[in-house]
Design a protein around this motif. Structure first.
Motif: not given
Length: 293
Positions: A45-46, A157, A160-162
């Motif tokens: 993710g970020q 999932q 904002d991401g996994s």
């Protein structure tokens, strides 16, 4: 940032919905399993992260030793989570939850808002069963061996991401071995104090964290520093409300040095946060850290 991990091979022979009876069979098997294992946890993710963990698990109880990048040991025993340090287990200031626990909880509750489907696959050359679980906010995929019923892969999932959990080595162990290891710890069930809980919340929401304690004029300050997302240096001063230190004075000092700063009152402590990031980012971060607190 891209990661190249163990290949996951799906060869779906024929999709087949096993139904609630299979899920119940798996949950019963899971509760009776006793294993020692190594796994990799990948967060994408970020802020991408990779952890390497050794675990002992007996049913839903587990002892997790995070080997890298930052050594850390914790345990889940009878529904309570503990931080392990120097042979002692102490209740964690906030619950520690990994995606495997959450996956099992969702399968066990089977709420009406959760959709569950299963199918035959081949995973790393072994006949396996894939469980797909969908909630309002996330999608889970779990893969277990058809023969042993042991989970080998989980992925969740979210928007904002996994997060993926990949087991690389698994070996059955006697239940007595798990109990012997567990009995080697001194277990304390005292409720953590407010400062511990706040520190835990802060380090859970910062990267490159450093924690220190200092005393100034007989007032003890716990100082937590690190990086706030996206890339802002952040420092947090925690001190008791009855210490007679003015949080507004600290905020003013930080602002005079060019930082954005906000004071938060939480139970019997003040938390003064300062950052070189933007004010809106700081307010959003504080709202996240102290949500429902």
């Amino acid at each position: 940032m891209r990661f190249f991990l163990y290949p996951i091979i799906f060869l779906i022979a024929a999709p087949y919905v096993f139904g609630a009876s299979f899920i119940n069979t798996f949950l019963t098997s899971y509760a009776s399993q006793s294993i020692q294992a190594q796994r990799i946890v990948v967060e994408e993710g970020q802020n991408a992260k990779v952890r390497y963990e050794n675990i002992l698990r007996n049913g839903k109880n587990e002892i997790v030793n995070v080997m890298a990048p930052m050594p850390f040991e914790w345990a889940l025993i009878d529904g309570k989570t503990y931080v392990i340090d120097d042979g002692e287990m102490r209740l964690s200031p906030v619950p520690i939850v990994d995606i495997e626990q959450r996956f099992i909880e969702l399968l066990s509750s089977a709420a009406s808002t959760t959709a569950i489907a299963t199918q035959n696959v081949v995973y790393q050359g072994e006949p396996s069963i894939q469980i797909n679980l969908i909630t309002r906010n996330s999608t889970y995929v779990g893969i277990l061996s058809k023969n042993s019923m042991i989970l080998k892969f989980i992925k969740v999932q979210r928007n904002d991401g996994s997060i993926s959990m990949i087991y690389t080595q698994i070996a059955p162990i006697p239940i007595d071995y798990f109990n012997k290891v567990l009995n080697g710890f001194k277990i304390y069930n005292a409720t953590p104090d407010t400062v511990e809980m706040v520190v835990w919340q802060l380090i859970s929401n910062l990267s490159n964290v450093n924690v220190m304690s200092m005393k100034i004029n007989d007032v003890t300050f716990t100082v937590v520093s690190g990086m706030m997302s996206p890339q802002s240096n952040t420092v947090c001063y925690i001190f008791k409300i009855d210490s007679k230190v003015s949080p507004d004075s600290l905020v003013s000092q930080f602002k005079a040095q060019g930082y954005n700063s906000i004071a938060v009152k939480y139970n019997d402590v003040y938390v003064v946060v300062a950052t070189n990031g933007k004010t809106d980012e700081l307010k959003a971060w504080i709202s996240k850290v102290f949500a429902n607190k």
